[in-house]
Scaffold this active site. Structure first.
Site, PDB file in Angstrom:
ATOM      1  N   GLU A 250     -14.760  -4.413  -2.315  1.00 47.86           N
ATOM      2  CA  GLU A 250     -15.440  -5.474  -3.040  1.00 47.86           C
ATOM      3  C   GLU A 250     -14.619  -5.882  -4.254  1.00 47.86           C
ATOM      4  O   GLU A 250     -13.697  -5.153  -4.654  1.00 47.86           O
ATOM      5  CB  GLU A 250     -16.836  -5.002  -3.467  1.00 47.86           C
ATOM      6  CG  GLU A 250     -17.728  -4.662  -2.289  1.00 47.86           C
ATOM      7  CD  GLU A 250     -19.132  -4.246  -2.680  1.00 47.86           C
ATOM      8  OE1 GLU A 250     -19.964  -4.072  -1.777  1.00 47.86           O
ATOM      9  OE2 GLU A 250     -19.406  -4.107  -3.899  1.00 47.86           O
TER      10      GLU A 250
ATOM     11  N   PHE B 115     -10.377  -8.633   0.300  1.00 50.34           N
ATOM     12  CA  PHE B 115      -9.251  -7.976   0.959  1.00 50.34           C
ATOM     13  C   PHE B 115      -9.611  -7.558   2.392  1.00 50.34           C
ATOM     14  O   PHE B 115      -9.186  -6.504   2.867  1.00 50.34           O
ATOM     15  CB  PHE B 115      -8.786  -6.745   0.180  1.00 50.34           C
ATOM     16  CG  PHE B 115      -8.513  -6.984  -1.272  1.00 50.34           C
ATOM     17  CD1 PHE B 115      -7.840  -8.121  -1.682  1.00 50.34           C
ATOM     18  CD2 PHE B 115      -8.919  -6.071  -2.235  1.00 50.34           C
ATOM     19  CE1 PHE B 115      -7.577  -8.360  -3.033  1.00 50.34           C
ATOM     20  CE2 PHE B 115      -8.659  -6.296  -3.586  1.00 50.34           C
ATOM     21  CZ  PHE B 115      -7.988  -7.438  -3.976  1.00 50.34           C
TER      22      PHE B 115
ATOM     23  N   PRO C 105      -9.934   9.775   8.355  1.00 50.04           N
ATOM     24  CA  PRO C 105      -8.693  10.404   8.841  1.00 50.04           C
ATOM     25  C   PRO C 105      -7.973   9.590   9.913  1.00 50.04           C
ATOM     26  O   PRO C 105      -6.747   9.439   9.869  1.00 50.04           O
ATOM     27  CB  PRO C 105      -9.192  11.755   9.382  1.00 50.04           C
ATOM     28  CG  PRO C 105     -10.357  12.086   8.517  1.00 50.04           C
ATOM     29  CD  PRO C 105     -11.037  10.753   8.302  1.00 50.04           C
TER      30      PRO C 105
ATOM     31  N   GLU D 175      -8.275   6.318  10.406  1.00 52.10           N
ATOM     32  CA  GLU D 175      -7.799   5.091   9.769  1.00 52.10           C
ATOM     33  C   GLU D 175      -6.485   5.348   9.031  1.00 52.10           C
ATOM     34  O   GLU D 175      -5.524   4.583   9.151  1.00 52.10           O
ATOM     35  CB  GLU D 175      -8.842   4.562   8.784  1.00 52.10           C
ATOM     36  CG  GLU D 175      -8.353   3.363   7.972  1.00 52.10           C
ATOM     37  CD  GLU D 175      -9.358   2.890   6.934  1.00 52.10           C
ATOM     38  OE1 GLU D 175      -8.982   2.041   6.107  1.00 52.10           O
ATOM     39  OE2 GLU D 175     -10.509   3.370   6.947  1.00 52.10           O
TER      40      GLU D 175
ATOM     41  N   ARG E  92      28.893  -6.569   9.476  1.00 48.02           N
ATOM     42  CA  ARG E  92      29.276  -7.192   8.198  1.00 48.02           C
ATOM     43  C   ARG E  92      30.548  -6.555   7.651  1.00 48.02           C
ATOM     44  O   ARG E  92      30.666  -5.334   7.611  1.00 48.02           O
ATOM     45  CB  ARG E  92      28.141  -7.024   7.197  1.00 48.02           C
ATOM     46  CG  ARG E  92      28.425  -7.574   5.803  1.00 48.02           C
ATOM     47  CD  ARG E  92      28.421  -9.082   5.803  1.00 48.02           C
ATOM     48  NE  ARG E  92      28.535  -9.605   4.443  1.00 48.02           N
ATOM     49  CZ  ARG E  92      28.621 -10.904   4.142  1.00 48.02           C
ATOM     50  NH1 ARG E  92      28.578 -11.785   5.117  1.00 48.02           N
ATOM     51  NH2 ARG E  92      28.721 -11.297   2.901  1.00 48.02           N
TER      52      ARG E  92
ATOM     53  N   GLN F 108      19.105  -3.218   0.415  1.00 46.35           N
ATOM     54  CA  GLN F 108      20.267  -3.146  -0.461  1.00 46.35           C
ATOM     55  C   GLN F 108      21.573  -3.305   0.323  1.00 46.35           C
ATOM     56  O   GLN F 108      22.541  -3.886  -0.166  1.00 46.35           O
ATOM     57  CB  GLN F 108      20.269  -1.816  -1.217  1.00 46.35           C
ATOM     58  CG  GLN F 108      21.308  -1.708  -2.324  1.00 46.35           C
ATOM     59  CD  GLN F 108      20.971  -2.562  -3.536  1.00 46.35           C
ATOM     60  OE1 GLN F 108      19.839  -3.023  -3.693  1.00 46.35           O
ATOM     61  NE2 GLN F 108      21.953  -2.786  -4.402  1.00 46.35           N
TER      62      GLN F 108
ATOM     63  N   GLY G  58      22.930  -6.795   0.786  1.00 48.71           N
ATOM     64  CA  GLY G  58      23.382  -7.548  -0.372  1.00 48.71           C
ATOM     65  C   GLY G  58      22.481  -8.738  -0.635  1.00 48.71           C
ATOM     66  O   GLY G  58      21.263  -8.673  -0.449  1.00 48.71           O
TER      67      GLY G  58
ATOM     68  N   GLY H  27      -5.910   0.947   2.564  1.00 50.38           N
ATOM     69  CA  GLY H  27      -6.497   2.166   3.117  1.00 50.38           C
ATOM     70  C   GLY H  27      -6.656   3.290   2.118  1.00 50.38           C
ATOM     71  O   GLY H  27      -6.881   4.443   2.491  1.00 50.38           O
TER      72      GLY H  27
ATOM     73  N   GLU I 109      -2.348   6.977  -5.284  1.00 49.33           N
ATOM     74  CA  GLU I 109      -2.957   7.803  -6.330  1.00 49.33           C
ATOM     75  C   GLU I 109      -4.249   8.453  -5.835  1.00 49.33           C
ATOM     76  O   GLU I 109      -4.510   9.636  -6.107  1.00 49.33           O
ATOM     77  CB  GLU I 109      -3.228   6.953  -7.579  1.00 49.33           C
ATOM     78  CG  GLU I 109      -1.980   6.497  -8.313  1.00 49.33           C
ATOM     79  CD  GLU I 109      -1.208   5.397  -7.580  1.00 49.33           C
ATOM     80  OE1 GLU I 109       0.008   5.270  -7.830  1.00 49.33           O
ATOM     81  OE2 GLU I 109      -1.822   4.673  -6.760  1.00 49.33           O
TER      82      GLU I 109
END
Length: 378
Positions: free
Chosen positions: A128, A157, A241, A243, A269, A337, A340, A364, A368
């Protein structure tokens, strides 16, 4: 990639069929879906026709009655095709399971066969505007009335929010605070009072439609409550779990795909008269990533096997989601990276993979929150 012992010959045959189908129905349309901000419904229906929807749901409800490893193959091959736009993790691994595990027989018969054909696309409505990872603080309210409940509130979301035909909604019944008042409901998205808001303009993962939803006096029949009143939070904890493992699977496969295209690029390259691959730094970076990916696949397979055998714990799933989402960001960033300046140009696939990776440390449950959940088991 290691030889993966968790998959049988039957699984490998299924994987080949998914790859073949994707070559025709997915890969040619990824850029179009990115620009339009949504995956076509024709693709979902093609997936249904090819047995890619609800593989581990019982056959009596339109599924294939298989095990979760088939779901995992779909997630892996979708990411290896360069997109996570078709939100199979939501449709196959979350919404279908809530309905199958907690829905009435009528609800299961009404929705699961449609979801299996691609005729109905599923969405899970938890987050929400003021409540993200802390699901105990859901504020959408379900008021008991004769014959059912009336829902008022909003969600944000919501993956598949625009395409969705059926939604599982977390709402609060009564005035009690905390988890004990939360219940789950299922409803068709064409019902009066179910309002689809704007399609959110995201930094990445643009082909996956993500929306705001609003409920204004949305009536839901009593039989459309999933399980028992007040047990919604318990059900969510039981389903998380799977998910979170689904997210980990997509992350690992997406990291592998980024690595694979980076290897191909640096071998072609040239700089200072030789291939970029021939520089020691390039070799060392790729060697380090290869080692991390090898560890990741071994860990992922152990988690998939544990889920199939119903022994994957909540903290183990949280750890998988944490580790593989962080790995994906690290791998994709290192791979970009190597391109380039071209890595920052939209026409190069690595740029899209880089944008898409970042949300997985939020989606999900944030990294943290995963660390907090893991710490409770220590």
């Amino acid at each position: 990639m290691l030889n993966r012992a968790i998959y049988t010959e039957e699984h490998q045959q299924f994987r080949e069929s998914v790859k073949k189908m994707y070559a025709k129905e997915l890969v040619p349309y990824v850029e179009q879906w990115e620009q339009e901000g949504i995956v076509s419904r024709a693709f979902w229906q093609a997936c249904g026709e090819n047995g890619m929807l609800l593989p581990d749901i019982p056959e009596q409800y339109g599924g294939m009655g298989l095990d979760f490893r088939f779901n995992a193959i779909i997630l892996e091959e979708t990411a290896m095709a360069g997109t996570t736009g078709p939100a199979f993790g939501v449709h196959n691994d979350i919404v279908a399971h809530y309905i199958n595990n907690y829905g009435s027989e009528k609800v299961k018969q009404e929705w699961l066969p449609k979801m299996a054909t691609g005729g109905a696309i599923g969405a899970i409505c938890m987050s929400e505007p003021s409540t993200g990872s802390d699901l105990k603080e859901v504020r959408t309210k379900a008021t008991p009335v004769e014959g059912g409940f009336v829902l008022n509130g909003s969600k944000t979301f919501i993956t598949n929010g625009i395409n969705a035909d059926v939604a599982v909604i977390a709402a609060r019944v009564g005035d009690d605070s905390g988890a004990k008042a939360i219940s789950l409901f299922v409803t068709g998205c064409d019902q009066k009072g179910f309002i689809k808001g704007r399609k959110l303009d995201k930094v990445g993962n643009r082909s996956s439609d993500t929306a705001e939803l609003f409920f204004e006096d949305l009536f839901i029949p009593a039989e459309n409550m999933l399980g028992k009143q007040g047990d919604g939070f318990i059900y969510m904890m039981k389903e998380l779990p799977q998910e979170r493992l689904s997210i980990a699977i997509s992350c690992q496969a997406a990291a592998q795909h980024a690595y694979d295209i980076a290897v191909g690029y640096v071998k072609e390259r040239r700089a200072f008269g030789k291939a970029v691959f021939d520089f020691q730094n390039t070799k060392f970076v790729l060697a380090n990533l290869k080692a991390q990916l090898q560890v990741g696949w071994a860990h992922l397979d152990a988690c998939i096997e544990a889920l199939v055998e119903k022994r994957l714990t909540t903290d183990e799933a949280a750890a998988a989601k944490l580790w593989h989402s962080e790995l994906r960001c690290k791998v994709v960033d290192d791979c970009l990276q190597m391109f380039g300046g071209y890595g920052y140009i939209e026409e190069y696939e690595i740029a899209r993979l880089w944008r898409d990776a970042r949300v997985m440390r939020i989606y999900g449950g944030t990294s943290e929150i995963m660390k907090d959940l893991i710490s409770r088991s220590i």
